[in-house]
Write a protein that holds these residues in place. Structure first.
Motif, mmCIF file in Angstrom:
data_model
loop_
_atom_site.group_PDB
_atom_site.id
_atom_site.type_symbol
_atom_site.label_atom_id
_atom_site.label_comp_id
_atom_site.label_asym_id
_atom_site.label_seq_id
_atom_site.Cartn_x
_atom_site.Cartn_y
_atom_site.Cartn_z
ATOM 1 N N UNK A 99 0.820 -0.969 -0.099
ATOM 2 C CA UNK A 99 0.045 -0.081 -0.054
ATOM 3 C C UNK A 99 0.923 1.164 0.054
ATOM 4 N N UNK A 100 0.322 2.476 -0.402
ATOM 5 C CA UNK A 100 0.972 3.688 -0.511
ATOM 6 C C UNK A 100 1.139 4.278 0.827
ATOM 7 N N UNK A 101 2.329 4.594 1.100
ATOM 8 C CA UNK A 101 2.544 5.419 2.543
ATOM 9 C C UNK A 101 1.976 6.636 2.700
ATOM 10 N N UNK A 102 1.602 7.106 1.569
ATOM 11 C CA UNK A 102 1.021 8.528 1.516
ATOM 12 C C UNK A 102 -0.400 8.871 1.350
ATOM 13 N N UNK A 103 -0.989 7.578 1.112
ATOM 14 C CA UNK A 103 -2.446 7.891 1.091
ATOM 15 C C UNK A 103 -3.255 8.123 2.156
ATOM 16 N N UNK A 104 -4.266 8.881 2.308
ATOM 17 C CA UNK A 104 -5.047 8.939 3.618
ATOM 18 C C UNK A 104 -6.385 8.383 3.423
ATOM 19 N N UNK A 105 -6.853 7.758 4.168
ATOM 20 C CA UNK A 105 -8.280 6.958 4.036
ATOM 21 C C UNK A 105 -8.018 5.763 3.415
ATOM 22 N N UNK A 106 -8.645 5.614 2.249
ATOM 23 C CA UNK A 106 -8.454 4.030 1.530
ATOM 24 C C UNK A 106 -7.105 4.292 0.809
ATOM 25 N N UNK A 107 -6.321 3.023 1.395
ATOM 26 C CA UNK A 107 -4.765 2.976 0.875
ATOM 27 C C UNK A 107 -4.705 2.454 -0.625
ATOM 28 N N UNK A 108 -4.059 3.173 -1.581
ATOM 29 C CA UNK A 108 -4.199 2.613 -2.938
ATOM 30 C C UNK A 108 -2.767 1.733 -2.943
ATOM 31 N N UNK A 109 -2.855 0.747 -4.031
ATOM 32 C CA UNK A 109 -1.811 -0.033 -4.442
ATOM 33 C C UNK A 109 -0.522 0.830 -4.933
ATOM 34 N N UNK A 110 0.499 0.470 -4.172
ATOM 35 C CA UNK A 110 1.788 1.419 -4.491
ATOM 36 C C UNK A 110 2.217 0.852 -5.767
ATOM 37 N N UNK A 111 2.993 1.635 -6.878
ATOM 38 C CA UNK A 111 3.511 1.141 -8.121
ATOM 39 C C UNK A 111 4.997 1.091 -7.819
ATOM 40 N N UNK A 112 5.640 2.051 -7.094
ATOM 41 C CA UNK A 112 6.975 1.741 -6.982
ATOM 42 C C UNK A 112 7.441 1.990 -5.531
ATOM 43 N N UNK A 113 8.605 1.640 -5.015
ATOM 44 C CA UNK A 113 9.400 1.919 -3.579
ATOM 45 C C UNK A 113 10.387 2.610 -3.971
ATOM 46 N N UNK A 114 10.620 3.737 -2.931
ATOM 47 C CA UNK A 114 12.050 4.256 -3.250
ATOM 48 C C UNK A 114 12.999 4.209 -1.972
ATOM 49 N N UNK A 115 14.250 3.611 -2.605
ATOM 50 C CA UNK A 115 15.201 3.138 -1.516
ATOM 51 C C UNK A 115 15.908 4.296 -0.863
ATOM 52 N N UNK A 116 15.880 5.578 -1.404
ATOM 53 C CA UNK A 116 16.311 6.602 -0.709
ATOM 54 C C UNK A 116 15.381 7.207 0.223
ATOM 55 N N UNK A 117 14.025 7.420 0.034
ATOM 56 C CA UNK A 117 12.950 7.831 0.899
ATOM 57 C C UNK A 117 12.489 6.615 1.929
ATOM 58 N N UNK A 118 12.885 5.628 1.341
ATOM 59 C CA UNK A 118 12.256 4.342 2.327
ATOM 60 C C UNK A 118 10.805 4.399 2.467
ATOM 61 N N UNK A 119 10.188 4.787 1.306
ATOM 62 C CA UNK A 119 8.675 4.892 1.386
ATOM 63 C C UNK A 119 8.154 4.166 -0.187
ATOM 64 N N UNK A 120 6.680 3.785 -0.206
ATOM 65 C CA UNK A 120 6.202 3.305 -1.345
ATOM 66 C C UNK A 120 5.031 4.303 -1.691
ATOM 67 N N UNK A 121 4.964 4.440 -3.000
ATOM 68 C CA UNK A 121 4.186 5.381 -3.569
ATOM 69 C C UNK A 121 3.011 4.722 -4.762
ATOM 70 N N UNK A 122 1.716 5.284 -4.555
ATOM 71 C CA UNK A 122 0.812 4.930 -5.629
ATOM 72 C C UNK A 122 1.114 5.786 -6.673
#
Length: 309
Positions: A99-122
């Motif tokens: 799941x995306x780390x920055x979605x609020x409410x319903x979490x969307x599916x992440x497309x990529x993860x960043x090894x620098x930010x250590x977060x996943x993004x929709x």
């Protein structure tokens, strides 16, 4: 001990009855090893070794092979450690729904993860990494969980390589410093190699399973054949004893008949002799009577003549 057990194959640590790693292994007098429970259950049918088919007239005494039991224990421990490592590697390389780390409410599916930010993004929250110049230099990978585990704890860099020498994941700094002169491969290549190895291992296990199934069928066939032979031997033995009993009965009847005929002949002969002797006795008694009467008459006659004189 562990070095010795590693030289042996998994097949050598498996019971030929349950096809699993030995539990409480015991040895038979013929030198083969089985799980104590397996061989105990097997001997409820007959006292034969499932491996060499050697038979025993009485239930053999099972002995614990201490050295072999220790080797089995070491093998179980080693196999568990390998399974844990393999499970860990599979989890590291297996794609998961993140799941995306920055979605609020319903979490969307992440497309990529960043090894620098250590977060996943929709798709929406990934846009800055695709358009902002400073973020474009960040390393994006397919979405994964536990990004902290993908970072080198010493150099805080992504684990991009696999050190074949030490069998561990390393970053580029590790390859140049701590693991200098070691053999490295990219994680993707190592994943493909492990995948091929896993397929081969599964094929080998399936082959081992098939071989044991064939061995089980052979043992079942052997037990069935032994049972049939035992029934045949019992039937033949019963026929022999039945024929022998009939023969003895006929012999006994003939003996009774022969002795009976001899007894009747003896009785008849004795009766004839008794009759002859009784007749002779009667004749002798009559003769005795006649002799006495004649003697008395002569005596009387003699007295009469004497009196006349």
């Amino acid at each position: 001990m562990s070095s010795v057990s590693c030289l042996l194959t998994e097949e050598q640590f498996q019971c030929s009855i349950c096809l699993d790693v030995f539990r409480d292994p015991v040895s038979t007098p013929c030198g083969h090893n089985f799980c104590k429970t397996c061989i105990t259950e097997h001997w409820k049918m007959n006292y034969r070794c499932p491996m060499c088919n050697e038979g025993f007239q009485i239930r053999p005494l099972l002995r614990v092979n201490t050295l072999f039991s220790e080797m089995v224990g070491e093998f179980r421990k080693s196999a568990q450690q390998k399974a844990n490592r393999k499970r860990s590697q599979q989890q590291s390389f297996t794609p998961v729904n993140v799941s995306c780390d920055f979605c609020t409410g319903t979490k969307l599916k992440a497309l990529k993860s960043c090894l620098v930010c250590l977060a996943s993004y929709c798709e929406t929250h990934l846009e800055p990494h695709l358009n902002v110049s400073g973020l474009k230099r960040h390393q994006l990978i397919d979405p994964v969980e536990n990004l902290e585990d993908r970072m080198c704890p010493k150099h805080d860099k992504p684990l991009e390589l696999f050190c074949k020498t030490d069998q561990t994941f390393v970053c580029l700094h590790c390859s140049a410093l701590d693991h200098k002169m070691h053999e490295f491969v990219p994680l993707k290549d190592e994943y493909e190699d492990k995948k091929v190895e896993l397929v081969k291992t599964e094929a080998k296990i399936q082959d081992m399973i098939q071989k044991r199934r064939v061995k089980i069928e052979a043992i079942k066939h052997s037990v069935k054949r032994s049972t049939e032979n035992a029934h045949m031997e019992l039937s033949e033995g019963a026929q022999v004893f039945t024929s022998l009993i009939k023969f003895l009965e006929r012999g006994l009847n003939e003996l009774y008949k022969t002795i009976g005929e001899k007894m009747r002949a003896t009785h008849k002969q004795a009766e004839g002799l008794i009759k002859e002797l009784e007749q002779e006795t009667s004749d002798l008694k009559k003769r005795n009577t006649d002799v006495g009467r004649s003697h008395a008459q002569k005596t009387t006659s003699m007295f009469s003549e004497a009196s006349r004189c």
